[in-house]
Structures are given as structure tokens and as C-alpha cells.
Design an enzyme around this catalytic site. Structure first.
Site, mmCIF file in Angstrom:
data_model
loop_
_atom_site.group_PDB
_atom_site.id
_atom_site.type_symbol
_atom_site.label_atom_id
_atom_site.label_comp_id
_atom_site.label_asym_id
_atom_site.label_seq_id
_atom_site.Cartn_x
_atom_site.Cartn_y
_atom_site.Cartn_z
ATOM 1 N N LYS A 123 41.614 30.785 102.766
ATOM 2 C CA LYS A 123 41.411 29.403 103.238
ATOM 3 C C LYS A 123 40.202 29.392 104.152
ATOM 4 C CE LYS A 123 43.338 25.315 102.951
ATOM 5 N NZ LYS A 123 44.198 24.765 101.867
ATOM 6 N N ASP A 165 40.176 20.439 100.487
ATOM 7 C CA ASP A 165 41.400 20.224 101.273
ATOM 8 C C ASP A 165 41.075 18.974 102.101
ATOM 9 O OD1 ASP A 165 44.091 21.781 102.015
ATOM 10 O OD2 ASP A 165 43.309 20.991 103.885
HETATM 11 P P1 NDP Z 1 42.378 13.967 102.307
HETATM 12 O O1 NDP Z 1 41.287 14.287 103.252
HETATM 13 O O2 NDP Z 1 42.037 13.393 100.974
HETATM 14 O O3 NDP Z 1 43.434 12.983 102.979
HETATM 15 C C1 NDP Z 1 44.091 13.342 104.150
HETATM 16 C C2 NDP Z 1 45.033 12.217 104.556
HETATM 17 O O4 NDP Z 1 45.873 12.679 105.587
HETATM 18 C C3 NDP Z 1 44.285 11.010 105.122
HETATM 19 O O5 NDP Z 1 45.023 9.855 104.847
HETATM 20 C C4 NDP Z 1 44.277 11.317 106.606
HETATM 21 O O6 NDP Z 1 44.135 10.177 107.424
HETATM 22 C C5 NDP Z 1 45.624 11.946 106.793
HETATM 23 N N1 NDP Z 1 45.562 12.849 107.937
HETATM 24 C C6 NDP Z 1 44.801 13.958 108.056
HETATM 25 N N2 NDP Z 1 44.956 14.536 109.259
HETATM 26 C C7 NDP Z 1 45.821 13.753 109.919
HETATM 27 C C8 NDP Z 1 46.387 13.812 111.203
HETATM 28 N N3 NDP Z 1 46.083 14.801 112.071
HETATM 29 N N4 NDP Z 1 47.283 12.836 111.535
HETATM 30 C C9 NDP Z 1 47.608 11.847 110.654
HETATM 31 N N5 NDP Z 1 47.078 11.742 109.420
HETATM 32 C C10 NDP Z 1 46.215 12.678 109.063
HETATM 33 O O7 NDP Z 1 43.195 15.316 102.131
HETATM 34 P P2 NDP Z 1 44.228 15.755 100.970
HETATM 35 O O8 NDP Z 1 44.937 14.564 100.445
HETATM 36 O O9 NDP Z 1 43.493 16.637 100.045
HETATM 37 O O10 NDP Z 1 45.226 16.677 101.790
HETATM 38 C C11 NDP Z 1 46.451 16.185 102.352
HETATM 39 C C12 NDP Z 1 47.397 17.343 102.582
HETATM 40 O O11 NDP Z 1 47.676 17.983 101.329
HETATM 41 C C13 NDP Z 1 46.893 18.454 103.495
HETATM 42 O O12 NDP Z 1 47.992 18.997 104.204
HETATM 43 C C14 NDP Z 1 46.371 19.491 102.522
HETATM 44 O O13 NDP Z 1 46.350 20.784 103.075
HETATM 45 C C15 NDP Z 1 47.418 19.384 101.420
HETATM 46 N N6 NDP Z 1 47.053 19.891 100.106
HETATM 47 C C16 NDP Z 1 45.936 19.430 99.457
HETATM 48 C C17 NDP Z 1 45.643 19.904 98.191
HETATM 49 C C18 NDP Z 1 44.493 19.373 97.419
HETATM 50 O O14 NDP Z 1 44.342 19.771 96.251
HETATM 51 N N7 NDP Z 1 43.674 18.482 97.937
HETATM 52 C C19 NDP Z 1 46.455 20.946 97.539
HETATM 53 C C20 NDP Z 1 47.644 21.306 98.287
HETATM 54 C C21 NDP Z 1 47.905 20.795 99.530
HETATM 55 P P3 NDP Z 1 42.742 9.918 108.202
HETATM 56 O O15 NDP Z 1 41.801 9.389 107.160
HETATM 57 O O16 NDP Z 1 43.069 8.935 109.252
HETATM 58 O O17 NDP Z 1 42.300 11.240 108.759
HETATM 59 O O1 2IT Z 2 46.304 23.876 99.928
HETATM 60 C C1 2IT Z 2 45.892 24.013 98.756
HETATM 61 O O2 2IT Z 2 46.563 24.602 97.894
HETATM 62 C C2 2IT Z 2 44.597 23.424 98.419
HETATM 63 N N1 2IT Z 2 43.981 22.787 99.280
HETATM 64 C C3 2IT Z 2 44.017 23.629 97.059
HETATM 65 C C4 2IT Z 2 43.402 24.998 96.927
HETATM 66 C C5 2IT Z 2 42.635 25.243 95.660
HETATM 67 O O3 2IT Z 2 42.024 26.323 95.597
HETATM 68 O O4 2IT Z 2 42.615 24.406 94.754
#
Ligand code: NDP
Ligand code: 2IT
Length: 450
Positions: free
Chosen positions: A125, A165
Site C-alpha cells: 500500500k 484508493d
Molecule cells: P474515494 O476517494 O472515491 O471516496 C472516498 C469517500 O469517502 C468520499 O465520499 C469521502 O468524502 C469519504 N471519506 C474519505 N475520508 C473520510 C473521512 N475521514 N471522513 C468521512 N468521510 C470520508 O475513495 P474510494 O471510494 O475508492 O474508497 C472508499 C473506501 O473503500 C476506502 O476505505 C478505501 O480504502 C476502500 N477501498 C477502495 C477500493 C477501490 O478499488 N477504490 C478497493 C477496496 C477498498 P470526502 O469527499 O468528503 O472526503
Molecule cells: O484497498 C484496496 O484493495 C484497494 N484500494 C484496491 C487495490 C488494488 O490494487 O486494486
């Protein structure tokens, strides 16, 4: 088991001030007790001591110039945690809350998550404390280029393959890929989540959200239940949330909330998905804009949430999909959900529930899918992107989506069978942690002390 406790205490002393990492480690180590008792080989090979220590940690300076001509300095991280099962694989997070402990917790979770997919990917990561909010497109580009100007020397299609992420989506991956290609003089699948126009995979954008809903579906099927016609709450409004909402609609459920760090939307008729996509993916707006187009929806700012509660989880629902960030769901939130009859929690985010909230879900014996199992669809589809890049072919959306659903099913089967083997059939935390750990640990033993 005093041995596990000793390892954990040493970890806290030797890596101070990494609370998110301790939380992730404590949850996994707790689950491993019955395995360690049954199979002394893991103890003999000191697998626990080795697995909590990253193989390599890269910390670097990122300097760049903002639109006012001022120099800005950020911290950059890439933690190459474990390569027993394949090249390091895991996303990059750009968020001001990023520090070494946050990246380490994410990398640690990623080891077991990636193992659960059954694919050949190790765990890693990275990211930066750079705050993308309010930055111009040119500032984003310059930051991504500066970040990659150091990271490029450490990564490669067969060594370490980052992805997105929080704060890192297709735009950022594009700028980072451009800089990698220039510096490394290689056009290779070094990043996943790429644009479909130049090497990305169909369904990668949708994969994490879709996967979290597939996981919920498989958990529920096993109990003779379904999502059809059910009200669901979703937190966040980013990549994972949007495609969780989309797949919930496909399965006949009604997602009624979403949120960001400033507040939440409650839309009793169901979240308007096209509007949400337009606001978040195209215009990059805040959620306050949503109610201007949907007068019947209610916006509640975080200041008006009940004390020490997340407003999203006060809304009665059948299933909850925490999809924003770590520790967004505490014990009060778990109690609110359970009191309102919530029967299923499938975590799209990484470690969204605090440890006591996790225990509340396990004790209530509801369908609880921990992040490292439920959100593994994203990284699994990243591996499908790597496979397509390496073999120079492109699969259709249906082919990738079918593989994604199969992978989510096999993760569910493996976590629930392992949970049953250790006497707690509904405890998928135990099942996922042991099943993931075993794959990595056995590979580490067979590959010798390296
Ligand atoms: P994005 O940046 O697309 O969206 C993040 C969302 O979460 C936004 O709505 C943001 O709001 C909110 N958020 C982030 N930090 C905070 C905080 N401290 N308090 C409240 N709201 C918060 O990210 P993703 O959708 O890609 O990721 C969301 C989650 O999913 C994370 O935990 C990530 O690690 C996990 N994840 C993502 C994967 C992927 O493929 N993208 C795969 C597996 C897990 P704001 O705009 O106000 O910051
Ligand atoms: O938390 C996760 O699994 C991710 N943000 C996606 C990682 C990846 O390599 O697609």
C-alpha cells in the site's frame, strides 16, 4: 495465548504511535489463536513475528509547485509488506490523514485480502498526505508527476503494482502512468485502474462496489435471505459507494443514503444514481448540491449527527454498506443498526468498523462481511487487469464481471468453511483472517527464510 500477546506488545513498543496498524493487527492476531494452537508449525517458523513486519518500507519527499508558484512539500509512502504470493499489490491513498500507521494498516489488511482472492498477488500500500480537495487539474498533475518521479524506481509490472484508493482515481492513475512510462521507458501494466482507452479493464471501476454487494448476496443466500425489496444504507459517495448503490439497484434493493466528510443524504425514494454520478464523477461537487436537484431528499451536516454517532447508521435498514473510511462505524453505530433490525453489514471500506463494533456484529450473529473479504473485488479485478495486460488481450464487461462474482463467491465459501472448521460458523472475521493467513504462511514456510 501469552505468545500472541507478547508479539503484539513488542509490535507496539518497536513501532510506536501507529494506532490504526495496532487495531488491524490486533483483530488478525486475535483470530489466529485457534490456528496457532492446532498447528505449531506456524509458531516454529515465527510466522506471526515475520508477517507483521513489512519486507520493505519506502518513505520519500514529494516537492511540487502550486498554481501560485509556491513550493509545496508532502510525504510519500510505499510499504511493500509481503510478497509470498506474488508481486506487491495494493492502492495509493492521497488524503491529509495519511501517515505511516495508516499506510501500514492498509498494507497489512491487503496481504490477507489478496490471499483470499486466490490470485498470485502479494500485499502492499502507498500514498501521501497530499490533500486533493480544492486543487486545480494542473496541480493534481504536477503532484502525481512529482510523486511518481521517486516511486517509479521501486515499482514494476512484476515487482509492485499500485492502483487507486481514497483520492486516487482514473485521472491520477493517468498522470502517474504517463510519468512512469517516461522515466522507466517501459509501457507495461505497472498500475491498475487505468483508463479503458489505454490498458484498463472493463468493470475495474465498478468492481469494489459490485463485489461488496455480491458478497452480501452470498452471505444472505446461505441464510435463505435476499436483498430484493430491502432498504440499504451506504456511507461515502466515492468510487466504492457509487457502484455499491448501482449494484444494489440491479438486485432490486433500495439504497437510501450516501455521505461525505461534511454530511449525509437521506433520500427515502432511493438515491438518484445518475445525479450522484454526475455530481461526483463529472463535476466533482460536494453532496450539498444533491438536494438542489432532489428537493425531497434530506441533507444533514455532521455537526447535527447525534453525539458520537454516524448519522448514516441511525437510518433503519436491512443492510449496511460502510464505504467511506476507517473507523467510521463505532459501537454506538453498531448498536443503532442492530436495534433497528439491520441483518447484514458488508464492508466496502477498509476497517470501517472499530474493534468493539466488530465484536457487536459477531455476537449478534448477523451476516457480517469484514472489509478484507467483502471489498476484495477491487483488487481481484486489478489482477484481472494485470492478466489482460500481460497477455495483450481484452475481456468483455460480462467476462470480467462473471469472474468477479465467482471470486467473491469463492472468498465467501473459503471464509465460511474456515469459520465452521474452527467452530464458529457465522464468524467471518475468524474465517477470513485464518483462511488468508494460512495461504500466506504456508507459502512463506515453503519459500524458506528470505
Ligand atoms: P474515494 O476517494 O472515491 O471516496 C472516498 C469517500 O469517502 C468520499 O465520499 C469521502 O468524502 C469519504 N471519506 C474519505 N475520508 C473520510 C473521512 N475521514 N471522513 C468521512 N468521510 C470520508 O475513495 P474510494 O471510494 O475508492 O474508497 C472508499 C473506501 O473503500 C476506502 O476505505 C478505501 O480504502 C476502500 N477501498 C477502495 C477500493 C477501490 O478499488 N477504490 C478497493 C477496496 C477498498 P470526502 O469527499 O468528503 O472526503
Ligand atoms: O484497498 C484496496 O484493495 C484497494 N484500494 C484496491 C487495490 C488494488 O490494487 O486494486
Amino acid at each position: 495465548m501469552p505468545y500472541v500477546k507478547e508479539v503484539f506488545e513488542y509490535l507496539k513498543r518497536s513501532s510506536p504511535s501507529q494506532k490504526e496498524f495496532y487495531q488491524a493487527a490486533e483483530e488478525v492476531l486475535e483470530s489466529l489463536r485457534p490456528l496457532m494452537i492446532k498447528y505449531p508449525k506456524y509458531r516454529d517458523h515465527k510466522i506471526i513475528e515475520r508477517i507483521v513486519e513489512p519486507e520493505r518500507q519506502i518513505l520519500f519527499r514529494v516537492n511540487w509547485v502550486d498554481d501560485n508558484g509556491e513550493i509545496q512539500v508532502n510525504k510519500g509512502y510505499r510499504i511493500e509488506f509481503n510478497s509470498a504470493l506474488g508481486p506487491y499489490k495494493g492502492g495509493l491513498r492521497f488524503h491529509p490523514s495519511v501517515n505511516a500507521g495508516v499506510i501500514k494498516f492498509l498494507g497489512f489488511e491487503q496481504i490477507f485480502k489478496n490471499a483470499l482472492t486466490g490470485l498470485q498477488i502479494g500485499g502492499g500500500k502507498g500514498g501521501s498526505d497530499f490533500n486533493p480537495k480544492g486543487k486545480s487539474n494542473n496541480e493534481i498533475m504536477r503532484f502525481c508527476q512529482a510523486f511518481m518521479s521517486e516511486l517509479f524506481r521501486h515499482i514494476g509490472a512484476n515487482t509492485d503494482v499500485p492502483a487507486g484508493d481514497i483520492g486516487v482515481g482514473a485521472r491520477e492513475i493517468g498522470y502517474m502512468f504517463g510519468m512512469y512510462k517516461k522515466l522507466a521507458n517501459k509501457y507495461e501494466g505497472v498500475l491498475t485502474g487505468k483508463s479503458l482507452k489505454w490498458g484498463g479493464s472493463l468493470a475495474r471501476t465498478e468492481a469494489t462496489g459490485y463485489g461488496a454487494v455480491y458478497f452480501a448476496k452470498y452471505m444472505l443466500e446461505d441464510r435463505g435471505e435476499t436483498l430484493e425489496g430491502k432498504k440499504c444504507v451506504v456511507s461515502g459517495s466515492g468510487n466504492v459507494s457509487i457502484y455499491t448503490i448501482e449494484k444494489l439497484y440491479h438486485l432490486g434493493a433500495t439504497p437510501i443514503t450516501c455521505s461525505d466528510s461534511n454530511g449525509m443524504i437521506y433520500d427515502a425514494e432511493g438515491i438518484d444514481l445518475e445525479l450522484l454520478k454526475e455530481l461526483k464523477e463529472v463535476k466533482r461537487e460536494r453532496l450539498t448540491e444533491y438536494i438542489k436537484h432532489r428537493p425531497n431528499a434530506i441533507y444533514t451536516p455532521v455537526e447535527e449527527y447525534p453525539e458520537d454517532c454516524n448519522g448514516v447508521y441511525t437510518v433503519p435498514c436491512y443492510a449496511a454498506f460502510p464505504s467511506a473510511t476507517q473507523n467510521e462505524l463505532n459501537l454506538n453505530d453498531a448498536k443503532n443498526l442492530l436495534a433497528n433490525g439491520c441483518f447484514c453489514v458488508s464492508e466496502g471500506a477498509n476497517m470501517p468498523s472499530t474493534l468493539d463494533a466488530v465484536h457487536a456484529f459477531i455476537d449478534a450473529k448477523i451476516c457480517y462481511g469484514p472489509g478484507k473479504a467483502a471489498n476484495a473485488g477491487g483488487v481481484a479485478t486489478s489482477q484481472l487487469e494485470m492478466a489482460q495486460n500481460a497477455s495483450m488481450v481484452n475481456w468483455t464487461f460480462e467476462e470480467v464481471d462473471t469472474k468477479l462474482a465467482q471470486i467473491m463467491k469463492s472468498i465467501y465459501v473459503s471464509a465460511s468453511a474456515t469459520a465452521a472448521e474452527f467452530g464458529e460458523p457465522t464468524n467471518l472475521v475468524l474465517g477470513a483472517n485464518i483462511a488468508g493467513f494460512r495461504k500466506v504462511a504456508d507459502a512463506m514456510i515453503e519459500q524458506g527464510l528470505v
